[in-house]
Design an enzyme around this catalytic site. Sequence first.
Site, short mmCIF file in Angstrom:
data_model
loop_
_atom_site.label_atom_id
_atom_site.label_comp_id
_atom_site.label_asym_id
_atom_site.label_seq_id
_atom_site.Cartn_x
_atom_site.Cartn_y
_atom_site.Cartn_z
CB CYS A 132 -0.94 0.00 1.21
SG CYS A 132 -2.09 -1.39 1.19
CG HIS A 185 -1.55 4.35 5.89
ND1 HIS A 185 -1.42 4.14 4.54
CD2 HIS A 185 -1.98 3.16 6.42
CE1 HIS A 185 -1.74 2.89 4.25
NE2 HIS A 185 -2.09 2.28 5.38
CG HIS A 204 -6.66 1.01 2.18
ND1 HIS A 204 -5.75 1.25 1.16
CD2 HIS A 204 -5.92 0.62 3.26
CE1 HIS A 204 -4.52 1.02 1.60
NE2 HIS A 204 -4.60 0.64 2.87
#
Length: 402
Positions: free
Chosen positions: A155, A295, A329
């Site tokens: 990610c 994040h 996400h």
Amino acid sequence: MTGLGLVTPGGTGVEAGWRAALAGVSTATRDPLLAGLQVDISCRVPDFDPDALLGRRLARRMDRNTQLSVVAAREAVAMAGLTDRDWDPVRVGVVIGTGGSSVDGLVDICGKLAAGRPETVPPMALPRSLPSASAAEVALDLGAAGPNFATSAGCASGLTAIGVARDLLRSGALDIAVAGGSECLCHPLAVTAFAQMGLLSSRPCDPRDAARPFGSGRDGFVAAEGAGILVLERAAHARARRAPVLAWTAGYGAAGDAHHIAAVHPEGLGAERAVRAALADARWQPQDVEHVNAHGAATPSNDAAEASWLARVLPHRPPVTATKAALGHAGAGSGGIEAVLSVLTLARRTIPPTANLTEPDPAFAEGIDLVTKVPRPGVARTALCVSTALGGQNSALALMAS
């Protein structure tokens, strides 16, 4: 940075993505393609018609994440005011972050093989499923003949791609780099795997209440799809063509946790090292950071680790937002998307709120200035964008307003 492109669950295009981020409302919905699974909610790009946007023949050659990349890259190049007449193609590179090869394409191939029908596997099945497919197709679409490749750091791949592209420009190897991230995490295989790890929110009520970064009731993220692509140029090249500069890449840093294959370091030490490396590269002091796009994965452990390093590294408490709460996400795509949103935050002097954050976790609420409920106006000249990943990869990008 002279051009931006977005494809997000807020819609196709920069303005649609920005509006969705500012609204501070989750785009999560029940997903019919996930019906019957442990978790059946996702954040998909609405009304995305690849045939209309790319042409049927080109669209069919690509998997979903590549389609998103090419559409976002076209928008970024158009915003930058570039055409193939404005560049030497061998001085234009493409770096696109991806967490892995195409899940939907590989599942399709495996299904055909399992059914004993290998002759039905499409001839382009292999090249379209490679991790480098998005970078290759963007380069083909733009006629960019410089280096094109993928970065893969889970990610953190999208921010890593931007950092690598910046280094290629700084070295003098390129004049222009098209960089960012793209990913589709909404496939049943990916959603099932994340659910088995306990990383997804599984709230049975309204899906829009699911992801709650830094909230006391957080229980995971919502899988999403999307792409965020930027055009970066050497300063001399941008000046020579009198291009409007949206923001500057001031610094980049990366570091590993060396802790666990599927869990962040509990104190966020890898992320802290990445952030400090970005600050050193930018020649900033911690107090020079005026905004953070975190994040913010909304898992109990990730947010606690992130809150830990935020309090240690940035004790002056710059305003923090986590836009995954609104847009989900998207894996490697999130780093690119959040970099674009950070540039817009600096350019438009407005910080998007963290959706769903009504009750910050009291364990760290006092140590972080969280932007909640409504956008926060104000002049921020600098921003920090941070990504972490399974496997312990961490990337940080320091941005400065133009």
